[in-house]
Design a protein around this motif. Structure first.
Motif, PDB file in Angstrom:
ATOM      1  N   ASN A 104       3.380  21.560  -1.979  1.00  0.00           N
ATOM      2  CA  ASN A 104       4.458  22.506  -2.254  1.00  0.00           C
ATOM      3  C   ASN A 104       4.947  23.182  -0.962  1.00  0.00           C
ATOM      4  O   ASN A 104       6.149  23.387  -0.764  1.00  0.00           O
ATOM      5  N   ALA A 105       4.001  23.510  -0.061  1.00  0.00           N
ATOM      6  CA  ALA A 105       4.376  24.101   1.229  1.00  0.00           C
ATOM      7  C   ALA A 105       5.201  23.105   2.043  1.00  0.00           C
ATOM      8  O   ALA A 105       6.147  23.487   2.736  1.00  0.00           O
ATOM      9  N   PHE A 106       4.847  21.828   1.937  1.00  0.00           N
ATOM     10  CA  PHE A 106       5.599  20.782   2.630  1.00  0.00           C
ATOM     11  C   PHE A 106       7.021  20.682   2.075  1.00  0.00           C
ATOM     12  O   PHE A 106       7.988  20.532   2.835  1.00  0.00           O
ATOM     13  N   VAL A 107       7.151  20.758   0.758  1.00  0.00           N
ATOM     14  CA  VAL A 107       8.467  20.718   0.121  1.00  0.00           C
ATOM     15  C   VAL A 107       9.338  21.863   0.634  1.00  0.00           C
ATOM     16  O   VAL A 107      10.521  21.675   0.957  1.00  0.00           O
ATOM     17  N   VAL A 110      10.593  21.133   4.167  1.00  0.00           N
ATOM     18  CA  VAL A 110      11.702  20.176   4.178  1.00  0.00           C
ATOM     19  C   VAL A 110      12.997  20.851   3.734  1.00  0.00           C
ATOM     20  O   VAL A 110      14.065  20.623   4.314  1.00  0.00           O
ATOM     21  N   LYS A 111      12.909  21.710   2.724  1.00  0.00           N
ATOM     22  CA  LYS A 111      14.095  22.427   2.245  1.00  0.00           C
ATOM     23  C   LYS A 111      14.678  23.315   3.344  1.00  0.00           C
ATOM     24  O   LYS A 111      15.901  23.415   3.498  1.00  0.00           O
ATOM     25  N   GLN A 112      13.811  23.957   4.109  1.00  0.00           N
ATOM     26  CA  GLN A 112      14.263  24.885   5.148  1.00  0.00           C
ATOM     27  C   GLN A 112      14.928  24.161   6.323  1.00  0.00           C
ATOM     28  O   GLN A 112      15.939  24.608   6.846  1.00  0.00           O
ATOM     29  N   PHE A 113      14.345  23.031   6.746  1.00  0.00           N
ATOM     30  CA  PHE A 113      14.823  22.357   7.944  1.00  0.00           C
ATOM     31  C   PHE A 113      15.782  21.208   7.653  1.00  0.00           C
ATOM     32  O   PHE A 113      16.525  20.788   8.535  1.00  0.00           O
ATOM     33  N   ARG A 289       5.517  26.432  11.358  1.00  0.00           N
ATOM     34  CA  ARG A 289       6.235  26.879  10.161  1.00  0.00           C
ATOM     35  C   ARG A 289       5.533  26.405   8.899  1.00  0.00           C
ATOM     36  O   ARG A 289       5.456  27.125   7.908  1.00  0.00           O
ATOM     37  N   TYR A 290       4.983  25.201   8.943  1.00  0.00           N
ATOM     38  CA  TYR A 290       4.243  24.677   7.788  1.00  0.00           C
ATOM     39  C   TYR A 290       3.004  25.531   7.506  1.00  0.00           C
ATOM     40  O   TYR A 290       2.707  25.859   6.355  1.00  0.00           O
ATOM     41  N   LEU A 291       2.294  25.906   8.569  1.00  0.00           N
ATOM     42  CA  LEU A 291       1.102  26.740   8.391  1.00  0.00           C
ATOM     43  C   LEU A 291       1.465  28.121   7.846  1.00  0.00           C
ATOM     44  O   LEU A 291       0.702  28.714   7.085  1.00  0.00           O
ATOM     45  N   GLU A 292       2.627  28.624   8.212  1.00  0.00           N
ATOM     46  CA  GLU A 292       3.095  29.891   7.645  1.00  0.00           C
ATOM     47  C   GLU A 292       3.323  29.752   6.144  1.00  0.00           C
ATOM     48  O   GLU A 292       2.994  30.651   5.366  1.00  0.00           O
ATOM     49  N   GLU A 293       3.889  28.612   5.740  1.00  0.00           N
ATOM     50  CA  GLU A 293       4.115  28.372   4.310  1.00  0.00           C
ATOM     51  C   GLU A 293       2.782  28.271   3.562  1.00  0.00           C
ATOM     52  O   GLU A 293       2.625  28.805   2.471  1.00  0.00           O
ATOM     53  N   ILE A 294       1.823  27.580   4.167  1.00  0.00           N
ATOM     54  CA  ILE A 294       0.492  27.447   3.555  1.00  0.00           C
ATOM     55  C   ILE A 294      -0.170  28.814   3.395  1.00  0.00           C
ATOM     56  O   ILE A 294      -0.784  29.116   2.369  1.00  0.00           O
ATOM     57  N   SER A 295      -0.045  29.665   4.419  1.00  0.00           N
ATOM     58  CA  SER A 295      -0.720  30.967   4.399  1.00  0.00           C
ATOM     59  C   SER A 295      -0.194  31.868   3.279  1.00  0.00           C
ATOM     60  O   SER A 295      -0.883  32.811   2.860  1.00  0.00           O
TER      61      SER A 295
END
Length: 303
Positions: A104-107, A110-113, A289-295
């Motif tokens: 979900n964090a990966f999704v 992708v939406k952001q970038f 940025r991905y790690l921020e989404e995971i956190s």
């Protein structure tokens, strides 16, 4: 050592055949073999094991090829931008155990970038493959868990492969099941109460050791145990067989739907979920940025 030699050995590894690689590279097979031999002698490492049935990459060769691919990819990016004057796509790849929140964090990333300037890849896979993917530069980041049982073995492997593990969150153990399961409305479940229901576990292939299991309490003698390869199959068996799996308790209804729930397991076990990266390698802006989404999922861990 030349860039051409690096390209040669990468092509040989992808082909598993000197003859096929030579045809792909438009050079003679003797010339290719001689160039590969020269590189092996220069670096003092046997990259390929030759047999009558063909060739295979040695463990030392796998490590070298990881670096070689990174060098060739970086050169191609420079060539594309400054020689061909084309703007190549930036790449980002992540490998993870079967965690919905990691997908979900990966999704969200992708939406952001968007995909006009970036090329994305996610590999939801076996534990050892997550580790190998980061080691061999296939993925920049790996997502997996440690606990008291597996940490010594996995940390030793991380050290050997020059990898670093960084904790993202700690969580208790939950029973993940279909909402129609007879025990779904319980506030807490003891492991013994699950004895008559099938425990669903992700198969780890050749590395099917207890230490590589994605589920905690891997050494427990389950009366009924079913192994599967993918998350969709596990979810189907939860409904069809009243199966369950042990998880972090982080629920992502956006991807799995609203038909599933997590119930606290009566246990003192704790999972430490974190990310794996190459030691000394700077995390890219996409990786950060991905790690921020995971956190963000720290706040979604069940209490």
């Amino acid at each position: 050592m030349t860039l051409a030699q690096l390209r040669y050995v990468i092509t040989v590894a992808n082909s598993n055949s000197m003859n096929e690689a030579a045809r792909t590279l438009f050079i003679s097979q003797p010339s290719l073999s001689a160039s590969v031999r020269e590189l092996e002698e220069e670096i003092g490492v046997e990259l390929f094991r030759r047999t009558n049935r063909g060739i295979s990459v040695t463990p030392e060769g796998e490590e070298f090829l990881g670096y070689a691919r990174q060098v060739v990819e970086q050169y191609e990016l420079i060539e594309t931008k400054y020689v061909s004057k084309k703007q190549g796509k930036k790449k980002f790849s992540v490998s993870t155990q079967h965690y919905t929140f990691a997908v979900n964090a990966f999704v969200e990333l992708v939406k952001q970038f968007g995909m006009d300037e970036y090329e994305f890849a996610i590999h939801e896979t076996k534990t050892y493959t997550v580790i190998e993917d980061v080691k061999n530069f296939k993925s920049e980041i790996g997502i997996l868990y440690l606990n008291d049982f597996n940490s010594n073995v996995l940390m030793k492997l991380f050290h050997e492969f020059q990898l670093e593990f960084h904790e993202i969150l700690k969580c208790s153990i939950y029973v993940y099941m279909w909402k129609g399961h007879p025990l779904a409305k319980r506030e807490e479940i003891a492991l013994e109460e699950l004895r008559e229901y099938p425990c669903l576990s992700f198969d780890q292939g050749a590395y099917n050791s207890f230490y590589f299991a994605e589920e905690v309490l891997s050494t427990y003698e389950y009366k009924r145990l079913i192994k599967a390869d993918d998350r969709a199959t596990v979810l189907n068996m939860m409904v069809g067989l009243n199966g369950y799996t042990l998880c972090s308790g982080i629920i992502c209804e956006e991807l799995n739907g609203t038909d599933y729930c997590a119930v606290k397991l009566r246990s003192d076990e704790v999972m430490s979920i974190g990310y794996l990266v190459r030691k000394g390698v700077t995390i890219s802006p996409l990786g950060q940025r991905y790690l921020e989404e995971i956190s963000r999922y720290k706040d979604k861990v069940y209490g």
